[in-house]
Design an enzyme around this catalytic site. Structure first.
Site, PDB file in Angstrom:
ATOM      1  CG  ASP A   2      59.235  40.476  -4.577  1.00 18.17           C
ATOM      2  OD1 ASP A   2      59.073  41.485  -5.286  1.00 18.17           O
ATOM      3  OD2 ASP A   2      59.797  39.437  -4.999  1.00 18.17           O
TER       4      ASP A   2
ATOM      5  N   GLY B 219      62.533  35.076 -13.225  1.00 20.79           N
ATOM      6  CA  GLY B 219      62.044  34.835 -14.569  1.00 20.79           C
ATOM      7  C   GLY B 219      60.731  34.100 -14.628  1.00 20.79           C
TER       8      GLY B 219
ATOM      9  CD  GLN C 118      66.123  34.578 -14.669  1.00 18.04           C
ATOM     10  OE1 GLN C 118      65.180  34.139 -15.352  1.00 18.04           O
ATOM     11  NE2 GLN C 118      65.997  35.665 -13.919  1.00 18.04           N
TER      12      GLN C 118
ATOM     13  CG  ASP D 142      65.101  43.000  -8.239  1.00 16.42           C
ATOM     14  OD1 ASP D 142      66.105  42.387  -8.639  1.00 16.42           O
ATOM     15  OD2 ASP D 142      64.055  43.085  -8.891  1.00 16.42           O
ATOM     16  CB  SER D 143      70.298  42.715  -9.045  1.00 13.01           C
ATOM     17  OG  SER D 143      69.565  42.143 -10.122  1.00 13.01           O
ATOM     18  N   GLY D 144      67.947  44.980  -9.928  1.00 15.07           N
ATOM     19  CA  GLY D 144      67.584  45.845 -11.037  1.00 15.07           C
ATOM     20  C   GLY D 144      67.469  45.112 -12.353  1.00 15.07           C
TER      21      GLY D 144
ATOM     22  CG  HIS E 229      42.196  45.221   2.976  1.00 14.96           C
ATOM     23  ND1 HIS E 229      41.598  44.441   3.940  1.00 14.96           N
ATOM     24  CD2 HIS E 229      42.114  44.519   1.806  1.00 14.96           C
ATOM     25  CE1 HIS E 229      41.155  43.316   3.383  1.00 14.96           C
ATOM     26  NE2 HIS E 229      41.458  43.344   2.094  1.00 14.96           N
TER      27      HIS E 229
END
Length: 376
Positions: free
Chosen positions: A271, A221, A194, A92-94, A340
């Protein structure tokens, strides 16, 4: 990076594909465990690969930049060598982390000025520096620098935010063209769509990114305060516009139900920190519903954690033992619950893929969703 679309389910936009990177193949739809600081919390690389059967993991530019720093990672030969994970990695770009800093960050045309959450030191992320950092980290898939617009943003703010993200994207693309991978494998840049919860902005954003040749596209977003109905509606706006022959990544989502609903709407990659974060707090996801292992009812339940589970922890330990560990704040309890949950998430997307290929996804999804939301 190559993506092969094998099949789209009957009566659904759900897709099964294969994504091929320099560090191996990924079968989609896929869930990617989050390794914010380069490691998935509490999980050994061996268990990630052999037990959980993760195919790709995440690292985070913001956190890795601050600690241990790109110099250490570059000296190690990139994140793959630093953390010992030989499979694909996405960074991720941050942008989301900077967004979450609130009043200790400031956005300008140049980039994002922020204070470290660790020591208060001041830093600047620009589209160019974020690309350079991700080059040094060495992830197979890297993300464009964007502003993660709040879910409750007013229209005018969301529009200006999107326009800033688009100008930053052009700079990210230019920086990618000026630089090269450092460790002998290719890196693919994913633009991010976005536009908050406004259909016209999302449509414009999706059309904008498709004009930029990319190996895949992300939707950002969402799951940042808007309703689930708005999230699903925005996915439905965006996915028909994005190229069918490229993977689609929904960032930061979400619950098992969210994932199945998004797969149904044409999303390939996911994710979320939920499996590990909720696991550390005693919440277990299963195909039959949710277990709050802290509840008193599990104190003398000596049955396996999940008799239908795919991880070795599911039958190695009992619910009573896991409850004891969690309420005692024993480290092992968090590890077991996290393992788990991650194994369950990977089972869920793998089973979804099977159902897509068998043309039974829609019926299976409708059967699963009520179960997944049940509190046991």
């Amino acid at each position: 990076m190559d993506f092969t679309l094998h099949h789209q389910a009957v009566n659904s936009c759900a897709r099964a594909g294969t994504l091929e990177t320099g560090h191996g193949k990924i079968e989609t739809p896929i869930f990617m465990p989050v390794g914010t600081a380069g490691s998935v919390k509490g999980i050994h690389v061996k268990d990630l690969h052999e037990d959980i059967q993760a195919q790709i993991i995440l690292g985070n530019t913001y956190h890795l930049y601050l600690r241990p720093g790109t110099a250490i990672i570059e000296e190690a030969g990139g994140l793959h060598k630093f953390n010992g994970w030989n499979g694909p990695i996405l960074t991720d770009s941050g942008g989301y982390q900077v967004f979450s800093l609130g009043d200790i960050r400031k956005l300008t045309e140049e980039g994002a000025k922020f204070q470290s959450h660790i020591d208060g030191s001041r830093h600047l992320f620009t589209p160019e520096s974020v690309i350079d950092i991700q080059r040094k980290i060495g992830a197979d898939i890297i993300m464009a620098f964007d502003e993660c617009t709040p879910g409750d943003a007013e229209y005018d703010y969301a529009k200006k935010s999107l326009e800033l993200t688009q100008r930053w994207l052009d700079r990210c693309v230019n920086q990618m063209e000026k630089t090269k991978p450092l460790y002998g494998h290719t890196q693919s840049l994913f633009p991010i769509v976005q536009g908050a919860v406004y259909p016209d902005l999302r449509e414009a954003a999706a059309k904008f990114v498709t004009n930029i040749p990319s190996d895949g596209y992300a939707i950002g977003g969402l799951s940042v305060g808007e309703t689930e109905q708005d999230m699903y509606a925005m996915i439905e706006v965006v996915t028909p516009i994005l190229p069918k022959e490229k993977p689609r990544y929904l960032m930061g989502v979400g619950t098992p139900i969210n994932i199945l609903q998004a797969i149904d709407r044409g999303i390939d990659m996911f994710d979320c920190v939920m499996p590990t974060r909720n696991g550390r707090n005693g919440m277990l996801f299963t195909k039959n519903g949710l277990i709050n292992i802290k509840n008193r009812k599990w104190a003398d339940d000596f049955s396996p954690i999940d008799a239908d589970g795919t991880s070795f922890v599911d039958t190695q330990y009992s619910k009573a033992f896991l409850r004891h560990l969690i309420v005692s704040s024993e480290m092992l309890g968090s590890q077991i619950a996290s393992q788990h949950n991650l194994a369950f998430y990977l089972w869920l997307v793998k089973e979804a893929r099977k159902q897509i290929l068998a043309n039974t996804f829609k019926d299976w999804k409708e059967e699963m969703i009520p179960k997944l939301g049940t509190r046991l």
